[in-house]
Design a protein around this motif. Structure first.
Motif, mmCIF file in Angstrom:
data_model
loop_
_atom_site.group_PDB
_atom_site.id
_atom_site.type_symbol
_atom_site.label_atom_id
_atom_site.label_comp_id
_atom_site.label_asym_id
_atom_site.label_seq_id
_atom_site.Cartn_x
_atom_site.Cartn_y
_atom_site.Cartn_z
ATOM 1 N N LEU A 1 0.830 -1.206 0.000
ATOM 2 C CA LEU A 1 0.000 0.000 0.000
ATOM 3 C C LEU A 1 0.864 1.256 0.000
ATOM 4 N N LEU A 2 1.933 1.258 0.780
ATOM 5 C CA LEU A 2 2.817 2.418 0.824
ATOM 6 C C LEU A 2 3.476 2.672 -0.530
ATOM 7 N N LEU A 3 3.981 1.609 -1.146
ATOM 8 C CA LEU A 3 4.672 1.762 -2.427
ATOM 9 C C LEU A 3 3.716 2.214 -3.525
ATOM 10 N N LYS A 4 2.495 1.686 -3.506
ATOM 11 C CA LYS A 4 1.543 2.086 -4.533
ATOM 12 C C LYS A 4 1.116 3.539 -4.355
ATOM 13 N N SER A 5 0.900 3.961 -3.114
ATOM 14 C CA SER A 5 0.583 5.363 -2.850
ATOM 15 C C SER A 5 1.738 6.263 -3.260
ATOM 16 N N SER A 6 2.943 5.831 -2.968
ATOM 17 C CA SER A 6 4.131 6.600 -3.333
ATOM 18 C C SER A 6 4.249 6.737 -4.844
ATOM 19 N N GLY A 7 3.956 5.645 -5.572
ATOM 20 C CA GLY A 7 4.068 5.692 -7.024
ATOM 21 C C GLY A 7 3.051 6.596 -7.674
ATOM 22 N N VAL A 8 1.858 6.703 -7.085
ATOM 23 C CA VAL A 8 0.807 7.523 -7.677
ATOM 24 C C VAL A 8 1.177 9.002 -7.661
ATOM 25 N N PHE B 1 -0.491 -0.430 10.076
ATOM 26 C CA PHE B 1 -1.846 -0.701 9.613
ATOM 27 C C PHE B 1 -2.628 0.558 9.232
ATOM 28 N N ILE B 2 -2.753 1.498 10.185
ATOM 29 C CA ILE B 2 -3.712 2.594 10.011
ATOM 30 C C ILE B 2 -3.287 3.553 8.915
ATOM 31 N N PHE B 3 -2.081 4.111 9.004
ATOM 32 C CA PHE B 3 -1.641 5.105 8.025
ATOM 33 C C PHE B 3 -1.564 4.551 6.598
ATOM 34 N N PRO B 4 -0.919 3.380 6.358
ATOM 35 C CA PRO B 4 -0.893 2.874 4.981
ATOM 36 C C PRO B 4 -2.293 2.681 4.384
ATOM 37 N N GLY B 5 -3.239 2.208 5.207
ATOM 38 C CA GLY B 5 -4.590 1.971 4.701
ATOM 39 C C GLY B 5 -5.313 3.255 4.333
ATOM 40 N N ILE B 6 -5.305 4.238 5.252
ATOM 41 C CA ILE B 6 -6.049 5.465 4.975
ATOM 42 C C ILE B 6 -5.321 6.349 3.966
ATOM 43 N N PHE B 7 -3.985 6.316 3.938
ATOM 44 C CA PHE B 7 -3.253 7.066 2.921
ATOM 45 C C PHE B 7 -3.588 6.533 1.538
ATOM 46 N N TYR B 8 -3.603 5.220 1.407
ATOM 47 C CA TYR B 8 -3.941 4.601 0.120
ATOM 48 C C TYR B 8 -5.360 4.998 -0.306
ATOM 49 N N PHE B 9 -6.299 4.957 0.625
ATOM 50 C CA PHE B 9 -7.690 5.286 0.305
ATOM 51 C C PHE B 9 -7.814 6.726 -0.179
ATOM 52 N N ARG B 10 -7.065 7.633 0.424
ATOM 53 C CA ARG B 10 -7.176 9.050 0.078
ATOM 54 C C ARG B 10 -6.364 9.437 -1.151
ATOM 55 N N ILE B 11 -5.204 8.796 -1.335
ATOM 56 C CA ILE B 11 -4.284 9.243 -2.388
ATOM 57 C C ILE B 11 -4.646 8.673 -3.747
ATOM 58 N N VAL B 12 -4.980 7.395 -3.823
ATOM 59 C CA VAL B 12 -5.290 6.789 -5.123
ATOM 60 C C VAL B 12 -6.577 7.407 -5.657
ATOM 61 N N PRO B 13 -6.546 7.995 -6.854
ATOM 62 C CA PRO B 13 -7.715 8.720 -7.391
ATOM 63 C C PRO B 13 -8.915 7.801 -7.586
ATOM 64 N N THR B 14 -10.107 8.389 -7.424
ATOM 65 C CA THR B 14 -11.341 7.608 -7.571
ATOM 66 C C THR B 14 -11.560 7.169 -9.012
#
Length: 503
Positions: free
Chosen positions: A115-122, A444-457
């Motif tokens: 999740l962290l790497l995917k958010s970082s890549g976006v 757990f918490i930060f990677p999950g919510i960061f991914y939810f917010r950062i990856v575009p809808t």
């Protein structure tokens, strides 16, 4: 300065295209050959920089760390003193339940890094704090930086506490002294300062994390030696320990001490005692889950290691993470299994203490203690890097690299941690609260919510399976945090926590 930088970032992603997969080896984006950036070297920034004549980079320097060195660094970041308490955890869960829990935590940790790497890549960011800023603005950035700082300061303090308590005993054994003397080299406070100044500080002053790969490799070698010794001792220590037990060193055993304190059974109960349990639930079982979760905390170090990786890509960094977690998973399980099968229900919360009670002058165990001291000493600089980066993100963002500031932060951190270790009478409770709050947030918490917010809808709708899984992952972290804090508070109220010792 942060808002314009974010605007420039958005301009780099025309027509809904994202930066995932864009690394130094990639070609410039079509339709936008000119990379817009702040035009200067920013310390700790994860945005693309303007650098004419070169391929676009995420940072102000090109990563030079090899795949193998990155594995060493991340494995060393995962490895902690918690390995000494896993045999005790297995004694309170049973082999099968322990293996199931350890496997689940390892897989969840790997998913968290995904999740962290995917958010970082976006968004093209390779700093944990900046992911928080991208997701929730300044509050998110401050929350991430605070969690990283607390978690890693707690970890470094626990390592230095091991040095403070174990190094004088090791010197005493080397000198073959029956009792501690008042000499300065037998004083843990002096020794922890000496180790901090002579070994930890020079390593912590390095500018790039990748250069610590050699010390990380040596640190891991020390822990492998610890594992080999635990496996070997399984076939040297009989069960149950007879009163006249003499081990391979020829020194008389202190089995009576072990028998008296750990209440080892004799005669008729011996066969039942020396039979392993495969599934067990008791009052101590619930503590095993947070211990395992914290044993895989490495997430603040993932993005800095990613930044310094040679020819980086998300897939390559995920392979590094998976390999590091797999190596630590195997070491954790083997150390717990053979430690448990040596002493069964008589194992203490810190495995080495059980061996020491059997024979405090065992040469092999003495060497193992030296190896563990070396490993935790070399781990402190790895853990210090994310703390320094978090401080720079909060106080010195958008400023060029400065050696005086780089050195001052490292020295200040080490001075504060040394003072904490020397003068705090008992900070185990503080460590418990820090671990029960910051570790679930970072894993757990930060990677999950960061991914939810950062990856575009438009790429992944809010009700898509990946985003629902990310939210469930964050909820699991909240559950673990609540459970851990509840047990700590119950321990404080009842006073039972003091009987288990530290992990």
């Amino acid at each position: 300065m942060e808002a314009p930088l974010q605007t420039e970032m958005v301009e780099l992603v025309p027509n809904g295209k994202h930066l995932e997969g864009l690394f130094p080896a990639a070609t410039p984006m079509a339709g936008n050959p000119r990379v817009v950036g702040p035009g200067r070297s920013c310390e700790g920034e994860g945005f693309l920089q303007k650098n004419p004549g070169k391929e676009p980079h995420f940072t102000d320097f090109e990563g030079k760390t090899s795949f193998g060195m990155s594995v060493f660094n991340l494995s060393n970041a995962i490895m902690g003193s918690g390995i000494l308490g896993l045999a005790y955890g297995m004694a309170n869960t049973g082999i099968v339940l322990f293996l199931f829990l350890l496997t689940a935590v390892a897989l969840l940790s790997s998913y968290s890094i995904h999740l962290l790497l995917k958010s970082s890549g976006v968004v093209g960011i390779r700093a944990y704090e900046q992911l928080g800023y991208r997701a929730f603005g300044t509050p998110g950035k401050l929350a991430a930086a605070l969690a990283i700082t607390l978690q890693n300061i707690g970890a470094m303090s626990s390592y230095l506490y091991i040095i403070k308590s174990e190094l004088p005993l090791v010197i005493q054994t080397f000198l073959n002294l029956e009792e501690k003397t008042s000499d300065w080299y037998m004083n843990g406070n002096y020794l922890v300062v000496l180790v901090s100044v002579s070994i930890i500080l020079p390593l912590a002053l390095m500018r790039q994390l990748g250069y610590l790969g050699y010390s990380s490799g040596f640190s891991l070698s020390c822990m492998v030696f610890f594992l080999i010794a635990v496996i070997y001792k399984k076939f040297q220590v009989p069960c149950p320990l007879p009163p006249n037990f003499t081990n391979v060193t020829g020194n008389s055993s202190h089995a009576e001490v072990v028998r008296g304190e750990a209440q080892l059974p004799v005669d008729a109960e011996a066969a039942a005692f020396c039979t392993p349990s495969y599934f067990m639930l008791n009052t101590q079982t619930a503590y095993t889950i947070p211990i395992m979760a914290f044993a895989f905390v490495c997430h603040p170090e993932v993005l800095p290691i990613y930044t310094e990786l040679r020819d980086p890509s998300k897939r390559k960094m995920q392979h590094i993470s998976n390999l590091s977690i797999a190596v630590m998973y195997a070491m954790y399980f083997l150390a717990a299994l053979f430690g448990y099968l040596t002493f069964y229900g008589g194992v203490e919360s810190e495995l080495l203490h059980t061996y020491i009670r059997v024979d405090p002058f065992d040469v092999l165990i003495l060497c193992v203690r030296v190896a563990v001291l070396t490993a935790v000493t070399l781990t402190v600089p790895i853990v210090l890097f994310p703390v320094r980066r978090a401080i720079q993100q909060i106080l010195f963002q958008n400023q060029e690299f400065s050696w005086p500031r780089h050195v001052l932060i490292a020295v200040t951190l080490l001075v504060c941690i040394n003072l904490l270790v020397i003068f705090a009478p008992n900070i185990l409770g503080i460590f418990g609260v820090i671990g029960a709050t910051s570790a679930p947030c970072l894993i757990f918490i930060f990677p999950g919510i960061f991914y939810f917010r950062i990856v575009p809808t438009e790429k992944e709708p809010g009700r898509s399976t990946p985003k629902i899984l990310a939210l469930c992952f964050a909820m699991l972290g909240l559950l673990l945090m609540t459970m851990s804090l509840s047990f700590i508070i119950i321990d404080w109220v009842s006073g039972t926590g003091q009987h288990r010792g530290s992990h």
